[in-house]
Write an enzyme that holds these catalytic residues in place. Structure first.
Site, mmCIF file in Angstrom:
data_model
loop_
_atom_site.group_PDB
_atom_site.id
_atom_site.type_symbol
_atom_site.label_atom_id
_atom_site.label_comp_id
_atom_site.label_asym_id
_atom_site.label_seq_id
_atom_site.Cartn_x
_atom_site.Cartn_y
_atom_site.Cartn_z
ATOM 1 N N SER C 274 0.853 -1.179 0.000
ATOM 2 C CA SER C 274 0.000 0.000 0.000
ATOM 3 C C SER C 274 0.887 1.225 0.000
ATOM 4 O O SER C 274 2.007 1.215 0.533
ATOM 5 C CB SER C 274 -0.881 -0.018 1.248
ATOM 6 O OG SER C 274 -1.246 1.301 1.598
ATOM 7 N N LYS C 280 0.227 -3.502 5.111
ATOM 8 C CA LYS C 280 -0.798 -4.145 4.290
ATOM 9 C C LYS C 280 -0.234 -5.017 3.182
ATOM 10 O O LYS C 280 0.790 -4.738 2.597
ATOM 11 C CB LYS C 280 -1.702 -3.081 3.651
ATOM 12 C CG LYS C 280 -2.837 -2.663 4.562
ATOM 13 C CD LYS C 280 -3.907 -1.944 3.784
ATOM 14 C CE LYS C 280 -4.651 -2.910 2.889
ATOM 15 N NZ LYS C 280 -5.698 -2.212 2.111
ATOM 16 N N ASN C 282 -2.043 -6.438 -0.072
ATOM 17 C CA ASN C 282 -3.310 -6.450 -0.792
ATOM 18 C C ASN C 282 -3.446 -7.648 -1.733
ATOM 19 O O ASN C 282 -2.476 -8.066 -2.338
ATOM 20 C CB ASN C 282 -3.454 -5.159 -1.608
ATOM 21 C CG ASN C 282 -3.757 -3.972 -0.716
ATOM 22 O OD1 ASN C 282 -4.459 -4.099 0.280
ATOM 23 N ND2 ASN C 282 -3.212 -2.820 -1.051
ATOM 24 N N ARG C 313 -24.003 -7.407 -45.309
ATOM 25 C CA ARG C 313 -22.999 -6.877 -44.374
ATOM 26 C C ARG C 313 -23.585 -5.676 -43.681
ATOM 27 O O ARG C 313 -24.304 -4.890 -44.280
ATOM 28 C CB ARG C 313 -21.687 -6.542 -45.091
ATOM 29 C CG ARG C 313 -20.931 -7.853 -45.407
ATOM 30 C CD ARG C 313 -19.494 -7.636 -45.835
ATOM 31 N NE ARG C 313 -19.423 -7.196 -47.215
ATOM 32 C CZ ARG C 313 -18.773 -6.127 -47.642
ATOM 33 N NH1 ARG C 313 -18.096 -5.398 -46.771
ATOM 34 N NH2 ARG C 313 -18.776 -5.775 -48.912
#
Lengths: 451, 451, 451, 451
Positions: C274, C280, C282, C313
């Site tokens: 982080s 942290k 993640n 088309r």
């Protein structure tokens, strides 16, 4: 749909979207049209009464209408035909003037507008109720610490009141968006076969004006048969609302996990029970609201996809809306109603919130320490110190506070009291309470005016 | 994307959404943040200058940033790291204060807001240009008869100016919707790790206020990391706009069919040629705009689907927006730009319109006759007479006018001159011109005020 | 797109979808076409060589092609023109036969098919790798108890190997779905302007056969310019795959929550850090995969929405695919690649799983007790006993086992040892291990044959 | 929904998805479960009969079930409860064994599978009927010239049989896709609370085997409560089918335009009439099918969006399917049924097709001339000659044939007879008839085997 109607919808809005309610609003259009045309003098004064008298949905045979619709391709034609027959049974003269100058789409779209008007009003009541509950919760828990979570990981402390204020802030914006729709989107549809009102000669605008007044609908600049941005805007705003409700339901259900246990849906006899697990209390409302939030993007997408409607009236695009928009209203109104009911009784467990703040043995306070330490040794250096202290805390299963108070890199810059105080959650919640106040103030300001 | 970028986008808006433009707006945030924090006194006054000086996108290595992003999971982290290194090369002290108190999402979201502000402004210019062209066309063709078509069948006459006024009316509403977004949706994102600005102690709101002022962005009541209704509202409004453009493209391409030939995309050297058919002139712009209208519902759906973002910052929902919202802006801006270019040179063939009005040998005037005849014999009766006359006209390949002038059920009620006059298109266009005037007036009124 | 390309995509598949790769596959078609036509005798034998020599993407100017594309409305026309010019610089005779008898859509669609073939092969490798990792995990944790969770509430015990086997079982089905596409969907497109190969007279089918053989693509019954079910089926199957990957990412990220902590994405230098919270880690891969799963429904929806392509088309429908299908492949391939990488290093914490099984003080074993008690006193009765015992356990903060061993309604029917044994997780996992074996066996069976 | 049910659905499939039909299939599961468990010996032999006897939907109170569902969050719980009460009124012993070992999702999902099996069978009948009609049309019109249209512009000639063969070819693939689903997707759901069948001890697999056999459903490797790829695959394949039906409806409605008039929906008393325009014959079926094709992408998107279902049973994802999948089946089955009905009576006007081939005064034969001329003067040169001749033809309103026969650049290379012959439509339809034969052959081959 009896089985699931009440689960996914709200009784009030469900009632607006039954077949019979839909039919009644269409008949309301026909009755008002006759009155307006009689008033303007386009049809005889005497015709309006007899037409209006038959405009009662209970006189109509829904099953027969359904079968005729397959052939005609829309439900307005058989309805007008059945109405004409009914009027003719009482007044041969008035019979000639049923639906005069109008086209199928006029009655279908205006009928829809009358349904939307009622449904949006019902939803505004629920929005008001929900905003009120959230305001109370935000105030009550303005100083209750809870861990903030980012990417489903505990991050740093915050207060529960701020979580609630975030919900409130979004909901207040949605309340304005819904309110605003009345002025922007709820308008009369009246144009005749091709939007010129040609059958009414030069009196078209006079009739339209009288008709709009009678139905208390705004009169748009011109008919909008194949210009659908107004109705699709209703859909997108209900989609936005449901998205925010989905966010609330997501938060609540995650906080209600057995392993988290911070908030709870209200319990009650038979509510959320499991067929096989007697101990379980399921977040029933969250399930309903999350389901609504997963359905809305697809449903709103249909409305957007149907926008390029050909020429004066479209082949398919309009038809794609008929079941879709009612579904959007039903599902979003249901999500809103159930959320309003649930939040009014939401259980909150500050003790468990506190326990969860302790789960990481202080790691979630690393940023708080970094902030202060960074001022003294620089952000990068502080970041490094905390990363290594955090690792030590994890490896040695020691509280980060205790690691730091004995860290020679920290001691010169922070004393013990400072460190201990940094691990007080409320000491690291910044301007959370100011944000709460601002959100409440904004929501009150909005409730009186357009944003 | 070089191959298709200009085809589907507009040069002006494409330029806002390159990697380097995105990066520059993020760096604009970082520079402004340093200035605001220095001003409030949260970081040393001397730090803002050295930080600001490195906030230039050309100093950054995009490929390296892309590779680092895989590890960090967002592009803000490596950008901040690279910025910190750059600042550190010139000022060790200032280096400490890069990105101070902010989180990745603050810089990503605010950078996005700066992009959106520029893109919406570019789109408003194109909308103004398009509305002006449409106003001119509506006035020019206010009395040019053309057949109205419902369900892809010829219905009754109208005037081409009314078709155009319908487009204008919708576009004018979209212009207001886009304009309105500046006030409603373009706001600062600044909340720190969990939306409390905790790293800034009690100065969070002061910094936020100064930062918002510096970037000329509105300051919201509170940070909105996981409350995405504002950005999703941008998406829905662009979706609505593109839907209306798709309706225009649908109308124009249908009118441009070889068998219809009423309007034409402007031609030009190499424009819309075929690789194998030398005679062909393809509606290139209509193809691009219809494609955009088919893409938008899905893309907007993604934004709605990503709304239920968990807790303080989400796992996946936010990430789902990163490429989607720029795509929505690029595609809608491209459709708008190409439509504005094309409509400015739209070819209109009133002669062919007149020929097409004759194709059904008068059948499209059946309603006109019904309207007048109905007044005399009743609507149902008139309807029946016309149905049988229409059948006769088809079977005997005779003009409906001629069938009617010899129909014994009609003769007592309508004389020859009356019948002939009923087959003049302009005689059966009701209040079309009044509707055109109303639409033009409404579009002018709107352009000065919020609707 | 450099910034986010590696995060959301895989390097291998990204490389297939660059502009230059796209161009090269289109040129591969042109070279093979010349060879096939020379072989069949439709063009001079001498023309194939000089054409083939210029079919190298590095000879082309992408920016110029992009600008020309705006005018022509597709990228094939300027590419063919530039190729014709290049060939003409070396061989005036051969120049006449570039792109002979083909239409823009032939080269664009066949080029796409060549890209898809390569991309699907790359994805199959990743699928094999992922299935192998899952097989190993399912075997390794076949007897590791973990709590099963329903509606985000702890329900009853299961084993972690069964969770993994569920993932494996779905992934093995997807492996078959992807493999199957090679036979069903990867075919030649070659029909000329209108699908008749008219420019090749009566040799059309011979050329088509030779061309398909040269490119090693299956030859379909007839050209499919506006019949898109094959390419949309590719899209839907990639959507299905991504949905299952999203389910895995959802499970893993929920189990990786700080409060749960049962499994972990692999860690590594700089991975998932982080910008502000040093502690942290993640779940970066889960974020990427969940984002992919949120994007896919909208993107697949675009492909489905574009299916009703007009006549020989289409106007817009085909164009809507050009950027969408590559995006679908890129995003799904990226989700798959990152998931395969991550699962290969997935961390599992059986201790924490055991701790979580204890969180409810035995409540999750209520069903196990009900099952046995129900046999003796009837299911309803047993359900009632356990509901009241569970309430007591919660109110008195007492382990359910201890409540039951002193419950007079229970004692007559279950003795103490029986009760204690009912609270052993592995004793209440039914046929979980048989299910694991069946899933592994099925996945191996499938990997050798088409399902 | 009575009003619109028959218009958008088919009577046969509508009947499978009423509340009562849904309930009956769920009760079929409960009855079969009791029989299987009695057979395996998990419950007393005597319990199966009394349980089975009450498994009749007409005994249940739908309104009461709907109200109870709001509390329990799913409809299975009140149904099981009501069934248990009913059984208990006759047999106190059997009452204990209702729903033994199963979970709500087992009965809901298996009930759905029984509905899907019936609905897919009904759809296969309609697909067979439609393919047969198309085969006949393709053969009947194998040599009927019609203009091919690309980008809504006339391009070159083709034959109407080839248009039809293209539809047939796609539909035949869809027939295989639907047929294939029986083997791939229609399976038993039976896992108990967490997919381990723990309540059945070690007899889980035996009961599952007997239950699958009783219901004639395949037994999957393991329960799939939160692995939804099978049901979502059903949705995607119905989406693909509807997309191709939408393409047919698009072609037919464009050919049915007043200005084109080449094909017609069958007419009939009251069919496709307009409420105000007596002469109109609306393409009612095309409207219904195009609407279906516009709805399907959003509805399929919901199913894909709901795939990432959490853990052993999900919170919201599963619930999002409940109304969505039935809607997908209803809408696609309706589109298919109405298309099959309509194509069986499709009107074709070869004379009008011939007239439309003449509309451009020969321009659509420019490619035919280029093809032959190109062989003699080179493709680029021929292209230039034709471009200038085409311009002349337009400017001077002269047939291209006449321009060419007097063009000094052409005369040396093509004589008059050659030129005249080049303007015969059937002379420039290449291998169209071979393609038709191939498509018919492929469709017959497929109908007997899996593709």
């Amino acid at each position: 749909m009896e089985l699931l109607d009440l689960l996914f919808g709200s009784a009030a809005v469900n009632a607006i979207f039954t077949d019979r309610s839909r039919l009644q609003r269409m008949l309301d259009f026909e009755a008002a049209l006759a009155r307006a045309e009689a008033q303007v003098g386009v049809i005889p004064k005497s015709a309006a009464g007899p037409i209006g008298e038959q405009c009662r949905a209970e006189l109509f045979d829904l099953a027969a209408l359904g079968e005729a619709t397959v052939k005609t391709g829309n439900h307005a034609i058989p309805i007008v035909k059945q109405l004409t027959d009914l009027v003719g049974q009482h007044d041969e003269q008035a019979k000639r003037y049923v639906h005069w100058g109008a086209t199928s789409q006029d009655v279908v779209d205006t009928g829809l507008m009358l349904q939307l008007r009622d449904a949006l009003s019902a939803m505004q009541s629920d929005l008001n109720r929900l905003c009120e509950s959230l305001t109370n919760l935000a105030e009550q828990y303005r100083s209750t610490p809870v861990v903030a979570r980012t990417l489903l990981q505990q991050a740093v402390p915050t207060v529960f009141g701020l979580k609630v204020a975030g919900w409130l802030d979004a909901l207040a914006r949605h309340r304005n968006r819904i309110q605003d729709l009345h002025a922007r989107a709820i308008v009369l549809q009246f144009g005749g076969a091709a939007g010129t009102l040609a059958m009414l000669g030069d009196r078209g605008l006079d009739v339209a004006t009288a008709l709009a007044k009678d139905l208390q609908l705004a009169l748009p600049a011109l008919p909008w048969h194949s210009h659908r941005d107004r109705v699709v805007e209703v859909a997108t705003r209900l989609g936005l609302l449901t998205g925010s409700l989905g966010k609330m339901a997501s938060d609540i259900s995650l906080q209600m996990q057995t392993e988290v246990g911070e908030v709870f849906e209200p319990s009650g006899e038979g509510r959320g029970g499991s067929s096989t697990m007697p101990h379980k209390r399921n977040p029933v409302t969250c399930a309903v609201v999350r389901a609504a939030a997963q359905r809305m993007p697809g449903l709103v997408g249909i409305m957007l996809a149907a926008m390029p409607q050909e020429h004066e009236r479209s082949l398919g695009g309009w038809h794609a809306e008929w079941e879709t928009l009612p579904e959007i209203v039903r599902v979003s109104a249901g999500a809103l109603y159930h959320m309003a009911e649930m939040v009014a009784g939401l259980g909150v467990d500050p003790t468990r919130m506190q326990q969860n703040l302790e789960l990481t043995h202080g790691l979630i306070f690393a940023e708080a320490v970094t902030a202060v330490l960074g001022k003294r040794v620089g952000k990068s250096k502080a970041h490094q110190i905390l990363e290594s202290a955090s690792r030590k805390s994890i490896t040695e299963k020691k509280h980060l506070r205790d690691v730091l108070t004995s860290d020679p890199q920290v001691i010169p810059h922070l004393n013990r009291e400072e460190i201990v105080s940094l691990f007080e959650p409320l000491n690291y919640t910044g301007v959370a309470r100011q944000f709460i106040d601002r959100a409440i103030a904004a929501s009150k300001r909005h409730s009186n005016t357009r944003d």
